[in-house]
Design a protein around this motif. Structure first.
Motif, short mmCIF file in Angstrom:
data_model
loop_
_atom_site.label_atom_id
_atom_site.label_comp_id
_atom_site.label_asym_id
_atom_site.label_seq_id
_atom_site.Cartn_x
_atom_site.Cartn_y
_atom_site.Cartn_z
N ASN A 195 -37.77 -21.20 -1.30
CA ASN A 195 -38.45 -19.94 -0.99
C ASN A 195 -39.95 -20.05 -1.27
OD1 ASN A 195 -36.14 -17.99 -0.39
ND2 ASN A 195 -35.47 -18.87 -2.35
N ALA A 196 -40.70 -19.17 -0.62
CA ALA A 196 -42.15 -19.15 -0.83
C ALA A 196 -42.54 -17.84 -1.51
CB ALA A 196 -42.87 -19.27 0.52
N ALA A 197 -43.52 -17.94 -2.42
CA ALA A 197 -43.99 -16.76 -3.16
C ALA A 197 -45.48 -16.60 -2.98
CB ALA A 197 -43.68 -16.93 -4.64
N CYS A 198 -45.90 -15.34 -2.86
CA CYS A 198 -47.33 -15.05 -2.90
C CYS A 198 -47.64 -14.48 -4.28
CB CYS A 198 -47.71 -14.04 -1.82
SG CYS A 198 -49.44 -13.51 -2.01
N PRO A 199 -48.55 -15.12 -5.03
CA PRO A 199 -48.87 -14.63 -6.38
C PRO A 199 -49.85 -13.46 -6.39
CG PRO A 199 -50.08 -16.65 -5.94
CD PRO A 199 -49.24 -16.38 -4.72
N GLY A 200 -50.49 -13.19 -5.24
CA GLY A 200 -51.52 -12.15 -5.18
C GLY A 200 -52.88 -12.73 -5.56
N LYS A 231 -26.15 -16.42 -5.66
CA LYS A 231 -26.11 -15.40 -4.58
C LYS A 231 -27.51 -15.14 -4.00
CE LYS A 231 -22.29 -12.74 -6.52
NZ LYS A 231 -22.35 -12.16 -7.85
N GLY A 232 -28.52 -15.70 -4.62
CA GLY A 232 -29.90 -15.45 -4.21
C GLY A 232 -30.19 -16.01 -2.82
N PRO A 233 -31.28 -15.52 -2.21
CA PRO A 233 -31.59 -15.93 -0.83
C PRO A 233 -32.26 -17.31 -0.75
CG PRO A 233 -33.30 -14.49 -1.67
CD PRO A 233 -32.28 -14.61 -2.76
N THR A 234 -32.29 -17.83 0.45
CA THR A 234 -33.09 -19.03 0.72
C THR A 234 -33.88 -18.77 2.00
OG1 THR A 234 -33.08 -21.46 0.86
CG2 THR A 234 -31.33 -20.29 2.07
N GLY A 235 -35.03 -19.45 2.13
CA GLY A 235 -35.84 -19.28 3.34
C GLY A 235 -36.54 -17.95 3.40
N THR A 236 -37.03 -17.47 2.25
CA THR A 236 -37.73 -16.17 2.23
C THR A 236 -39.18 -16.36 1.79
OG1 THR A 236 -37.20 -15.66 -0.08
CG2 THR A 236 -35.60 -14.96 1.60
N PHE A 237 -39.97 -15.33 2.06
CA PHE A 237 -41.37 -15.29 1.65
C PHE A 237 -41.58 -13.92 1.00
CE2 PHE A 237 -45.95 -14.63 3.32
CZ PHE A 237 -46.50 -15.15 2.16
N SER A 238 -41.99 -13.90 -0.25
CA SER A 238 -42.05 -12.62 -0.96
C SER A 238 -43.17 -12.59 -2.00
CB SER A 238 -40.72 -12.35 -1.66
OG SER A 238 -40.40 -13.42 -2.54
N ASN A 239 -43.51 -11.37 -2.40
CA ASN A 239 -44.35 -11.21 -3.58
C ASN A 239 -43.61 -10.25 -4.53
OD1 ASN A 239 -44.80 -8.60 -2.72
ND2 ASN A 239 -46.97 -8.87 -2.25
N GLU A 240 -44.31 -9.83 -5.58
CA GLU A 240 -43.65 -9.00 -6.59
C GLU A 240 -43.04 -7.73 -6.01
OE1 GLU A 240 -44.77 -7.98 -10.97
OE2 GLU A 240 -46.56 -8.50 -9.82
N ASP A 241 -43.61 -7.24 -4.89
CA ASP A 241 -43.13 -5.98 -4.31
C ASP A 241 -41.98 -6.18 -3.32
OD1 ASP A 241 -45.05 -4.61 -5.74
OD2 ASP A 241 -46.57 -4.94 -4.18
N GLY A 242 -41.66 -7.43 -3.02
CA GLY A 242 -40.55 -7.67 -2.09
C GLY A 242 -40.95 -8.61 -0.96
N ALA A 243 -40.19 -8.53 0.16
CA ALA A 243 -40.41 -9.46 1.27
C ALA A 243 -41.80 -9.28 1.86
CB ALA A 243 -39.36 -9.22 2.35
N ARG A 244 -42.41 -10.38 2.22
CA ARG A 244 -43.70 -10.37 2.92
C ARG A 244 -43.45 -10.79 4.37
NH1 ARG A 244 -46.87 -7.38 1.20
NH2 ARG A 244 -48.86 -8.43 1.46
N PRO A 245 -44.25 -10.27 5.30
CA PRO A 245 -44.08 -10.72 6.70
C PRO A 245 -44.58 -12.15 6.85
CG PRO A 245 -45.87 -9.09 6.50
CD PRO A 245 -45.29 -9.25 5.13
N TRP A 246 -43.84 -12.99 7.57
CA TRP A 246 -44.27 -14.38 7.79
C TRP A 246 -45.57 -14.43 8.55
CZ3 TRP A 246 -41.89 -18.12 5.24
CH2 TRP A 246 -40.53 -17.98 4.91
#
Ligand code: NAP
Length: 246
Positions: A195-200, A231-246
Motif C-alpha cells: 500500500n501507499a501512504a501520503c504523510p501530508g 483482513k487489511g487491504p492491498t493496493g490502496t493509497f491513503s492518508n490519515e483521513d482515509g482513501a486518496r484518489p490515485w
C-alpha cells in the motif's frame, strides 16, 4: 532466525522515516534503520531504541541494495515489513531553486532522472531485493511513502491550487503510486500487502521545514499500513483521513 518481527525503513536516519522507525520499534519490531550514510544510521538507531540497528542502504546503488539484503538474510534472518520511505524532492540546488525548476518544461533531464532514480527505481530495486525475505514472512507488508501531490485525479481538477506545482517530484510520486498497485496486484495471491501512504505536508529537510505537519503526525498512516492484519487491504493509497484518489 529470531521470533520478533523485523521492519526495514529506508531513509530512516532522519525526518519521517526516523519517526516511522521509532513507532515500529514501539510496536515491538526489531527495526533496521536504512541509511545511505552508515554513521548517520548508527546515530539514528540509538535514538530508535534497544534492538534497532543501522543498515547501510543507498536505494540508488544496486551493490548496496544487494549487500543489505544479504545482511538481513544472515542476521536477523527475517523481514516482515518494508517501508520504502527514502525520497528526494530535488537532486541539485536549493529547495527554493528546485521549486522554480520543478516544471517538466524547464527541468534538466539529469535532474528528472535523479529524482526518479531515488523515488521510483530505488523503490522497485529495494522491493525486488527484499521480496524473497518478505515472501517467507507470516504477514509481509510493504508500505510506499508517496504523496497526494502525485494524484492524477486531484491534479486534473482545475480548481486545485496545488496543480501549478505538478512536475518532477510529483510525477515521480505518480509513478510510485503506479508501481505500488503493480506490486500489489502481482502479490495478491500471497500474504504480502502493498500500500501507499501520503504523510501530508510535513516539516522536514525535504522542504526546508516549510511543512505544517509534525513527523509524529506524518508517520501515523505509514505505520498503520505496516501493521495491517490479514483482513487489511492491498493496493490502496491513503492518508490519515482515509482513501486518496490515485
Ligand atoms: P527528509 O527528512 O529529507 O528524509 C529523506 C530521507 O531519504 C533521508 O534519510 C535521506 O537520507 C533519504 N534518502 C535520500 N536519498 C536516498 C538514497 N539514495 N538512498 C537512501 N536514502 C536516501 O524527507 P522526509 O520529508 O522525511 O521524506 C520522507 C518521505 O516522505 C519521502 O519519500 C518524501 O517524498 C515523502 N513525503 C514527504 C512529505 C513532506 O512534506 N515532508 C510529503 C509527502 C511525502 P540522507 O540523510 O542521506 O539524505
Amino acid at each position: 532466525m529470531q521470533d520478533k518481527p523485523v521492519a526495514l525503513v529506508t531513509g530512516a536516519n532522519k525526518g519521517i522515516g526516523l519517526q516511522i522507525a521509532k513507532d515500529l520499534a514501539a510496536h515491538g519490531f526489531t527495526v533496521l534503520v536504512g541509511s545511505r550514510n552508515l554513521e548517520h544510521g548508527e546515530t539514528a538507531a540509538k535514538s530508535v531504541g534497544a534492538g534497532a540497528r543501522a543498515l547501510q542502504l543507498d536505494v540508488t546503488n544496486q551493490a548496496s541494495i544487494s549487500a543489505a539484503a544479504e545482511r538481513v538474510r544472515s542476521e536477523p534472518g527475517r523481514l516482515d515489513v518494508l517501508v520504502n520511505n527514502a525520497g528526494i524532492s530535488h537532486a541539485s540546488g536549493s529547495f527554493e531553486e528546485a521549486v522554480k525548476s520543478n516544471r517538466l518544461s524547464v527541468a534538466s533531464l539529469d535532474e528528472v532522472r535523479a529524482v526518479f532514480e531515488t523515488n521510483v527505481f530505488g523503490v522497485i530495486a529495494v522491493t525486488q531485493a527484499m521480496l524473497p525475505l518478505l515472501r517467507e514472512a507470516p504477514a509481509g507488508r510493504i508500505v510506499n511513502v508517496s504523496s497526494s501531490s502525485g494524484s492524477l485525479t486531484m491534479n486534473s481538477d482545475p480548481t486545485n491550487p496545488h496543480r501549478a506545482m505538478f512536475g518532477t517530484y510529483s510525477s515521480s510520486k505518480t509513478a510510485l503510486n503506479a508501481i505500488t498497485l503493480a506490486f500489489a496486484l502481482e502479490l495478491e495471491s500471497t500474504r504480502i500487502k502493498v500500500n501507499a501512504a501520503c504523510p501530508g505536508f510535513t516539516a522536514t529537510d525535504l522542504n526546508n521545514f516549510r511543512g505544517t505537519r509534525t513527523v509524529e503526525q506524518a508517520a501515523r498512516e505509514p505505520v498503520r499500513l505496516a501493521l495491517l492484519d490479514a483482513k487489511g487491504p492491498t493496493g490502496t493509497f491513503s492518508n490519515e483521513d482515509g482513501a486518496r484518489p490515485w
